[in-house]
Design a protein around this motif. Structure first.
Motif, mmCIF file in Angstrom:
data_model
loop_
_atom_site.group_PDB
_atom_site.id
_atom_site.type_symbol
_atom_site.label_atom_id
_atom_site.label_comp_id
_atom_site.label_asym_id
_atom_site.label_seq_id
_atom_site.Cartn_x
_atom_site.Cartn_y
_atom_site.Cartn_z
ATOM 1 N N ILE A 312 12.523 20.655 4.430
ATOM 2 C CA ILE A 312 11.492 20.110 5.439
ATOM 3 C C ILE A 312 12.258 18.863 6.055
ATOM 4 N N PRO A 313 12.207 19.075 7.677
ATOM 5 C CA PRO A 313 13.102 17.994 8.078
ATOM 6 C C PRO A 313 12.273 16.707 8.021
ATOM 7 N N GLN A 314 13.183 15.526 7.887
ATOM 8 C CA GLN A 314 12.390 14.285 7.728
ATOM 9 C C GLN A 314 11.312 13.822 8.610
ATOM 10 N N ILE A 315 11.612 14.006 9.798
ATOM 11 C CA ILE A 315 10.605 13.675 10.918
ATOM 12 C C ILE A 315 9.357 14.469 10.799
ATOM 13 N N GLU A 316 9.347 15.394 10.046
ATOM 14 C CA GLU A 316 7.819 16.333 10.266
ATOM 15 C C GLU A 316 7.089 16.202 8.850
ATOM 16 N N GLN A 317 7.800 15.638 7.956
ATOM 17 C CA GLN A 317 7.139 15.367 6.775
ATOM 18 C C GLN A 317 5.572 14.590 6.691
ATOM 19 N N GLU A 318 5.869 13.579 7.620
ATOM 20 C CA GLU A 318 4.498 12.691 7.420
ATOM 21 C C GLU A 318 3.488 13.810 7.924
ATOM 22 N N ASN A 319 3.554 14.595 8.732
ATOM 23 C CA ASN A 319 2.306 15.303 9.195
ATOM 24 C C ASN A 319 2.173 16.895 8.719
ATOM 25 N N LEU A 320 2.888 16.857 7.545
ATOM 26 C CA LEU A 320 2.933 18.369 7.070
ATOM 27 C C LEU A 320 1.728 18.863 6.261
ATOM 28 N N GLN A 325 0.153 22.450 10.974
ATOM 29 C CA GLN A 325 1.533 21.943 10.888
ATOM 30 C C GLN A 325 2.406 22.858 10.147
ATOM 31 N N ARG A 326 3.875 23.032 10.873
ATOM 32 C CA ARG A 326 4.871 23.963 10.058
ATOM 33 C C ARG A 326 6.117 23.138 10.452
ATOM 34 N N GLY A 327 7.172 23.476 9.379
ATOM 35 C CA GLY A 327 8.495 22.844 9.724
ATOM 36 C C GLY A 327 9.124 23.495 10.958
ATOM 37 N N SER A 328 9.880 22.913 11.690
ATOM 38 C CA SER A 328 10.405 23.472 12.856
ATOM 39 C C SER A 328 11.686 24.315 12.644
ATOM 40 N N ASN A 329 12.013 24.310 10.982
ATOM 41 C CA ASN A 329 13.245 24.980 10.513
ATOM 42 C C ASN A 329 12.705 26.489 9.941
ATOM 43 N N VAL A 330 11.441 26.885 9.865
ATOM 44 C CA VAL A 330 11.086 27.853 9.315
ATOM 45 C C VAL A 330 11.549 29.426 9.803
ATOM 46 N N GLU A 353 -3.942 13.037 -6.076
ATOM 47 C CA GLU A 353 -3.049 12.597 -5.134
ATOM 48 C C GLU A 353 -1.817 13.630 -4.903
ATOM 49 N N ILE A 354 -1.543 13.749 -3.759
ATOM 50 C CA ILE A 354 -0.308 14.781 -3.449
ATOM 51 C C ILE A 354 0.746 14.172 -2.655
ATOM 52 N N SER A 355 2.028 14.366 -3.113
ATOM 53 C CA SER A 355 3.047 13.833 -2.133
ATOM 54 C C SER A 355 4.253 14.946 -2.172
ATOM 55 N N LEU A 356 5.238 14.637 -1.385
ATOM 56 C CA LEU A 356 6.445 15.564 -1.225
ATOM 57 C C LEU A 356 7.550 14.582 -1.352
ATOM 58 N N ILE A 357 8.781 15.208 -1.700
ATOM 59 C CA ILE A 357 10.330 14.626 -1.498
ATOM 60 C C ILE A 357 10.841 16.021 -1.006
ATOM 61 N N SER A 358 11.711 16.071 0.115
ATOM 62 C CA SER A 358 12.473 17.068 0.665
ATOM 63 C C SER A 358 13.523 16.730 1.576
ATOM 64 N N LYS A 359 14.358 17.507 1.553
ATOM 65 C CA LYS A 359 15.582 17.396 1.982
ATOM 66 C C LYS A 359 15.940 18.496 2.719
ATOM 67 N N GLU A 360 16.108 18.752 3.980
ATOM 68 C CA GLU A 360 16.618 19.960 4.797
ATOM 69 C C GLU A 360 17.962 20.575 4.238
ATOM 70 N N GLY A 361 17.842 21.790 3.965
ATOM 71 C CA GLY A 361 18.678 22.592 3.114
ATOM 72 C C GLY A 361 19.136 22.350 1.705
ATOM 73 N N VAL A 362 18.074 21.507 1.224
ATOM 74 C CA VAL A 362 18.390 21.435 -0.277
ATOM 75 C C VAL A 362 17.123 21.853 -1.044
ATOM 76 N N GLY A 363 16.186 21.549 -0.562
ATOM 77 C CA GLY A 363 15.090 21.752 -1.149
ATOM 78 C C GLY A 363 13.800 20.976 -1.321
ATOM 79 N N THR A 364 12.674 21.469 -1.581
ATOM 80 C CA THR A 364 11.548 20.481 -1.752
ATOM 81 C C THR A 364 10.608 20.224 -2.949
ATOM 82 N N THR A 365 10.101 19.094 -3.284
ATOM 83 C CA THR A 365 9.642 19.077 -4.447
ATOM 84 C C THR A 365 7.990 18.528 -4.038
ATOM 85 N N PHE A 366 7.035 19.006 -4.617
ATOM 86 C CA PHE A 366 5.741 18.653 -4.565
ATOM 87 C C PHE A 366 5.252 17.968 -5.918
#
Length: 373
Positions: A312-320, A325-330, A353-366
């Motif tokens: 998920i693009p970094q700039i879009e993670q806060e509002n996901l 709201q969807r990532g612009s790269n889908v 609580e729920i949080s996420l860590i993500s890097k575009e092109g690498v993957g996402t962790t919830f």
């Protein structure tokens, strides 16, 4: 605590009288100054609740000009002090839309009454402005909702219409393989519509607090095992879901040595983790491992779902977690941006609580944390 007032008056004796009067009625006079330029800088710095401004000031800027800037830039109400009641001056003052006038020489009652009315009027304007902003946001949300639903429904309905017409008009010319293919497209479109309707209803319920939260004893470890097996049925061979459970997900009774199952809502948990695991598959179009780790320790369960997908693009993670709201790269990956909004609300119903860590092109962790006590 009484309101803070900035006094802008270039006649020293009148300024002292105003300060004494205001303080005797409990107001806090943050500063007394004589210049319009200084009034603007102090309004920004001190953020008073009201500015009492003489229309005619020393220096290059008169009170009317200073008041216009203060009200426009800092949304601070201004009450004018003036010994000039001529039509031309009043007309210029009115153009700034002040919150009141006090004529010099002033009377205490008139001064305090005018200030009280101005403060009350300004507070009402703030409330009204907030309500208008909320109404605007709600209209925009409804507009986006209608647009999204229209778009999402149009594609599967078109597929169903086109394929049924082909089956009806060219049934004799079609091979059994082609018929099966068309039926498969129809079934997928119906499933998509059904899922969309379900998500829309869930969002509606959550927004008006109608979601039922039904706690019951749940074998969390067996629940996770069964859930992963269900999700695997809809996953392709190129996706591997790896479940690891660490720790004991049972509860120790505080009053005895008894061990008991934690109280959780199985239906809501099923929706949470089905959604996250399905997303991990969907947004990993090239395949890969999907790690589902469960840690039970110190009265809480921590769930970690990690994929090797598009990220998920970094700039879009806060509002996901907001609706729609969807990532612009889908790209062409189907979806409507409601799933994570529902997931977050269901996690919070569990006081989690729920949080996420993500890097575009690498993957996402919830990461989801839910108390077991």
């Amino acid at each position: 605590m009484k309101e803070k007032i900035l006094v802008v008056e270039d006649e020293r004796i009148i300024a002292c009288d105003i300060k004494y009067c205001l303080e005797s009625f409990g107001y806090i006079v943050v500063e007394v100054i004589a210049y319009g330029e200084k009034a603007i800088s102090l309004a920004e710095e001190l953020q008073p609740d009201l500015v009492l401004m003489d229309m005619m000031l020393k220096g290059n800027m008169n009170g009317i000009e200073a008041a216009e800037i203060i009200m426009s830039n800092y949304n601070i109400p201004v009450v004018f002090l003036t010994a000039h009641s001529d039509e031309s001056t009043i007309k210029k003052a009115k153009a700034t839309q002040p919150f009141g006038y006090v004529l010099k020489p002033f009377e205490e009652t008139q001064l305090i009454t005018t200030i009280e009315i101005a403060l009350s009027k300004h507070q009402k304007e703030i409330v009204m402005r907030d309500e208008l902003q909320k109404e605007k946001e709600m209209r925009e949300l409804k507009s986006r909702f209608v647009s999204m639903v229209s778009h999402e429904f149009r594609n599967p309905l078109s597929t169903i219409l086109n394929t049924t017409e082909l089956l009806a008009n060219h049934n004799q010319q079609l091979t059994e393989h082609k018929k099966d293919e068309y039926l498969y497209h129809i079934q997928n479109s119906v499933k998509h519509l059904n899922q969309l309707l379900s998500d829309v209803l869930l969002v509606g319920k959550a927004e008006v607090h109608q979601t039922q939260f039904n706690q019951a004893p749940l074998d969390l470890e067996q629940f996770c095992v069964d859930l992963v097996e269900e999700v695997k049925l809809n996953a392709s061979e190129k996706h591997q879901i790896i479940l690891k459970i660490q720790g004991c997900c049972l509860q120790q009774n505080s009053t005895s040595a008894d061990i008991k199952l934690p109280l959780l809502d199985e239906k809501l948990l099923r929706h949470i983790f089905t959604n996250l695991l399905s997303n991990a598959i969907k947004y990993s179009p090239e395949g890969g491992n999907i790690q589902f780790d469960v840690f039970c320790l110190q009265g809480e369960a921590i769930f970690r779902i990690q994929d090797e997908g598009i990220g998920i693009p970094q700039i879009e993670q806060e509002n996901l977690f907001n609706s729609f709201q969807r990532g612009s790269n889908v790209g062409q990956i189907p979806g409507h941006g409601l799933g994570l909004s529902i997931v977050k609300q269901y996690v919070e119903l569990h006081q989690g609580e729920i949080s996420l860590i993500s890097k575009e092109g690498v993957g996402t962790t919830f990461i989801i944390t839910i108390p077991l006590e």
